[in-house]
Design an enzyme around this catalytic site. Structure first.
Site, PDB file in Angstrom:
ATOM      1  N   GLY A 525      -1.470   2.010  -0.784  1.00 25.45           N
ATOM      2  CA  GLY A 525      -0.124   2.293  -1.264  1.00 25.45           C
ATOM      3  C   GLY A 525      -0.162   2.830  -2.668  1.00 25.45           C
ATOM      4  O   GLY A 525      -1.228   2.991  -3.266  1.00 25.45           O
ATOM      5  N   PHE A 527       0.604   1.440  -5.358  1.00 24.33           N
ATOM      6  CA  PHE A 527       0.229   0.499  -6.395  1.00 24.33           C
ATOM      7  C   PHE A 527      -0.941  -0.386  -5.993  1.00 24.33           C
ATOM      8  O   PHE A 527      -1.171  -1.423  -6.581  1.00 24.33           O
ATOM      9  CB  PHE A 527       1.442  -0.363  -6.772  1.00 24.33           C
ATOM     10  CG  PHE A 527       2.514   0.420  -7.423  1.00 24.33           C
ATOM     11  CD1 PHE A 527       2.454   0.708  -8.780  1.00 24.33           C
ATOM     12  CD2 PHE A 527       3.560   0.933  -6.687  1.00 24.33           C
ATOM     13  CE1 PHE A 527       3.434   1.460  -9.386  1.00 24.33           C
ATOM     14  CE2 PHE A 527       4.544   1.685  -7.288  1.00 24.33           C
ATOM     15  CZ  PHE A 527       4.479   1.949  -8.651  1.00 24.33           C
ATOM     16  N   ASP A 643      12.385   3.607  -0.607  1.00 25.93           N
ATOM     17  CA  ASP A 643      11.078   4.156  -0.231  1.00 25.93           C
ATOM     18  C   ASP A 643      10.823   3.954   1.259  1.00 25.93           C
ATOM     19  O   ASP A 643       9.734   3.541   1.662  1.00 25.93           O
ATOM     20  CB  ASP A 643       9.970   3.508  -1.067  1.00 25.93           C
ATOM     21  CG  ASP A 643       8.683   4.339  -1.075  1.00 25.93           C
ATOM     22  OD1 ASP A 643       8.766   5.550  -0.757  1.00 25.93           O
ATOM     23  OD2 ASP A 643       7.616   3.808  -1.389  1.00 25.93           O
TER      24      ASP A 643
END
Length: 832
Positions: A525, A527, A643
């Site tokens: 992802g 992060f 998102d």
């Protein structure tokens, strides 16, 4: 390109051009064999099965020399491979055939001399009289043993100057054997020219262009598993999935360009540039997309050792911090080849430090070892006197350099941070400045904080009240009811109160994931990475480990805990707990055995796509809608996800969808219907127009993302990767065009059985188009969309054309560097 589209191309060309009219009278085969009289004479061609490539004799511009080559079946002569490039035929007397020893041979029939041969050593030893020559739809020319099916020779292993989809360049780190492109001498002469290009894996794998003397002319920077980090444009989303680097057990690394639904190629031209182009059906010409070197700073070592190149500076070259020109006179004349030298010697063990250089193309010849912690890179470099610099990439780990720093380039807002080792005396001035700029304000802050604490304490003591912590939502809105979810965040000691959710120790999480072993990696992802794990009680979990390099990691961690800890719905993923120790920020979720929707829909090697029939896909669409409806209307708080995309929709064992990843979510107040922000987050291809361009988001922003998801599920292709026969029309535009022309079924995934379901699928397609309309007020609310899906609302309005329906359109230009690669989340308008 599919066979259907290729045949359409051929049909159009045969009707409209004399060139392809002649082609239609070719040998009409893609294969010849050694046991027949299959001979390709000058004027004959063999054509791949879908009429995409042909093999035949040709002459380059402005010459009468004849060569056997492979070219596209396009109106413009486009050669991708040349057989006898160093031995041209002088006239049209050439012929090509499979010889008795199984090789492809070119003969000058006028002199009966062999001009060129494949010289495949294996041919003579493997039933040479039973071989076949075939030109494939990928442009590969293959000689095969007809009995065993073993490939004896293929043109992809002996490329000329063009790189096409599914072709690989390669490098074996043990034998040094490479498969490389080699440029033509010039535009009219196919002889091997002054430049070669290919992959080098002797350090970290990266692509190079080499000059004739073997010296580098350009390099891509290391491959990090997602992109080449030395190409500035590779950080942007339109290159997502465009290339790949893999390796096998024999030590060979392969660089491959997957096949897209566009006709594209990369050419190494005679001046030493790699130029990517794509064929535009409208203008019937090749359109340039990308080139390297792109500017003066892209040329290898423009500024010499320890020099840094920035194309926006004048002059472009400067010395990295702590260094000065090796020759002031030459430097002043613009001759930077000798580079720079260190001003003061390193002291090694005497307190050397590092100067940080942000957003760079890292130097060449990096050594590396894997670590997720940047502090381990620093510790290693300080402990090794020969280490002069280090850098860290979350996928590569630690990179470090020993002797020299060469080919350093400054990027704008993207790239890697480089830490250059300097003596403590060289860092002295900066430390004094640091003391003045940082320490004094900190002291002042402490004094003010202590004063405020004393005043607060006295006030509390006088009133006798108990002060309770309150959780503060984004934009300054205080939501006291969230305090059980996250009552305190103490970043200094790395502890987070997760309310009723359990806190796991890092040791338990590490053991559950086998110390975050790569075999347990199930997703990446924006992060960090996601790993599969098993707790001591046997429960399977998904572990989201936020990257220690993410400056915004704690913010996303906090947001996700705040939002999801109080949410309970069958279509939302369940958070089981977390772990916060020192720099580690980890969230633990229930494990979804069928992974994410993007894997099931878009991974070409995933077996799960075959089980996604329409009933299952529609159930997934409905489940996502119900989960979104809960977030917007039915939960304790109004939550905007921001998102929503296939990788954030997980599928449980029964294929029920569960929305995940609430790190970007925002909580709305009761009377709030939209919010403006300067911090745009989300993923290119799923962001609503008003949000991507103006920073304005609302429930209708999520509805737009939901509409894109619906169309992707129907088509089975990703919005950011989709191209059709009109290269400028994206997935949304193609859906609208086909639906408006009453050809909605032409948009549906070809792998699905749709008999008897046509009306339902087209209706769902129309609902998706209503959700992706340009203006928020035109889109239905999520509860209306769900009612449309369940047919509680029977009549549907007519959708308008989506604004983001053009590929490489003004939208892409406006977003510029705001987009990200590989579905990573956009976190800031400026680079991070």
């Amino acid at each position: 390109m599919s066979r259907k589209i290729s045949q359409l191309f051929l049909h159009q060309f045969c009707l409209s051009t004399i060139f392809l009219t002649a082609l239609c009278f070719s040998l009409q085969t893609d294969t010849i064999n050694s046991s027949s009289s299959g001979i390709i004479r000058d004027g004959d061609t063999i054509v791949s099965r879908s009429n995409k490539f042909k093999l035949g004799f040709f002459s380059p511009p402005n010459t009468t020399h004849r060569y056997l080559g492979i070219s596209y079946t396009l109106p413009e002569q486009t050669v991708i491979w040349v057989a006898n490039r160093d031995t041209p035929l002088q006239d049209s007397s050439g012929a090509a055939a499979l010889s008795l020893d199984g090789n492809l041979v070119i003969t000058d029939t006028a002199t009966n001399q062999t001009v060129w041969s494949t010289n495949a050593a294996a041919a003579a030893a493997s039933s040479p009289t039973n071989t076949t020559l075939q030109i494939t739809d990928t442009g590969n020319l293959i000689i095969t043993n007809s009995s065993s099916g073993i490939k004896i020779w293929e043109s992809f292993l002996h490329p000329s100057d063009v790189f096409v989809p599914t072709m690989s360049t390669s490098d074996n780190i043990y034998t040094g054997k490479k498969v490389m492109l080699s440029a033509w001498e010039n535009d009219t002469d196919p002889r091997r020219g002054s430049f070669t290009a290919g992959l080098d894996a002797s350090h970290l794998p990266q692509n190079y262009i080499w000059r004739r003397d073997g010296q580098p002319h350009w390099r891509s920077g290391p491959w990090n598993g997602l992109v080449f980090i030395g190409i500035q444009s590779s950080y942007f989303s339109f290159l997502d999935g465009f290339v790949d680097v893999t390796n096998d057990s024999a030590g060979t690394f392969y660089y491959t360009m997957p096949e897209w639904k566009i006709v594209n190629r990369v050419t190494l031209n005679s001046s030493g540039s790699l130029v990517e182009t794509m064929w535009d059906l409208k203008s019937k010409r090749w359109i340039p997309l990308w080139a390297a070197p792109e500017n003066e700073c892209d040329v290898y070592a423009t500024c010499g050792p320890f020099g840094s190149c920035n194309v926006e500076d004048s002059p472009v070259c400067s010395c990295v911090e702590g260094f000065e020109p090796a020759s002031v006179e030459e430097w002043a004349r613009g001759n930077w080849s000798r580079g720079c030298r260190r001003r003061r010697k390193l002291e090694c063990g005497g307190g050397d430090g590092f100067s940080r250089m942000q957003f760079v193309k890292v130097p060449d010849l990096a050594q590396h070892f894997y670590s997720e912690r940047i502090d381990e890179c620093r510790r290693y470099c300080l402990g090794n006197c020969s280490c002069i610099a280090y850098a860290h990439d979350s996928n590569i780990g630690c990179m470090f350099w020993r002797d020299t720093l060469v080919d350093v380039q400054k990027f704008k807002g993207v790239g890697v941070d480089l830490y250059i080792r300097l003596s403590v005396s060289e860092l002295g001035n900066h430390r004094e400045k640091w003391l003045f700029i940082v320490i004094l304000p900190v002291v002042g802050f402490v004094v003010v904080a202590v004063s405020m604490f004393i005043a607060w304490y006295m006030l509390v003591k006088r009133k006798g009240d108990k002060i309770q912590d309150r959780s503060v939502a984004e934009a300054g809105h205080t939501i006291s009811s969230l305090s059980p979810a996250i009552s305190s965040i103490d970043a200094s000691v790395g502890k987070v109160d997760m309310g009723e959710l359990p806190l796991f120790t890092f040791e338990i999480i590490a053991n559950a994931t086998k110390h975050f072993h790569v075999t347990n990696l199930i997703g990446r992802g924006g992060f960090g990475h996601v790993y599969k794990g098993t707790l001591p009680n046997g429960q399977e979990i998904a572990v989201k480990r936020l990257s220690v390099d993410s400056g915004q990691g704690m913010q996303e961690f906090t947001s996700e805990v705040i939002v999801i800890s109080k949410l309970q719905h069958r279509n939302l993923v369940r958070l089981l707990g977390g772990c916060v120790e020192k720099q580690e920020k980890i969230l633990v979720y229930e494990y979804m055995p069928n992974k994410s929707l993007d894997v099931c829909l878009f991974d070409p090697i995933s077996p799960t796509k075959n089980v996604l029939d329409w009933r299952r896909r529609f159930s997934i669409i409905e489940g996502i809608g119900r989960g979104l409806l809960y977030l917007h209307k039915d939960s304790r708080f109004r939550i905007i996800h921001r998102d929503l995309k296939p990788s954030n929709v997980l599928l449980d064992q029964e294929w029920n969808p569960k929305i995940s990843d609430f790190g970007m979510a925002r909580i709305f107040g009761g009377n709030q219907d939209h919010h403006d922000t300067a911090r745009v987050v989300g993923t290119y291809g799923y962001m609503a127009p008003e949000y991507a361009l103006e920073g304005r988001f609302s429930e209708k922003s999520d509805v737009y993302s939901f509409g894109v998801l619906m169309l992707e599920i129907i088509k089975g292709e990703k919005n950011t990767h989709y191209y059709n026969e009109d290269w400028s029309v994206g997935l949304l535009g193609s859906a609208w065009k086909m639906w408006s022309e009453d050809n909605g079924l032409g948009f549906v995934d070809e792998s699905m059985e749709i008999s008897g379901l046509e009306k339902e699928i087209v209706r769902c397609m129309q609902i998706g188009l209503l959700c992706v309309q340009e203006y928020p007020q035109e889109r239905p609310s999520v509860d209306t969309a769900v009612s449309m899906l369940s047919r509680e609302i029977a009549e549907l309005s007519t959708p308008n054309r989506p604004i983001f329906s053009q590929k490489h359109s003004a939208f892409t230009t406006q977003l510029g560097c705001f987009t990200t690669t590989n579905d990573l989340t956009v976190t800031e308008l400026d680079g991070r």
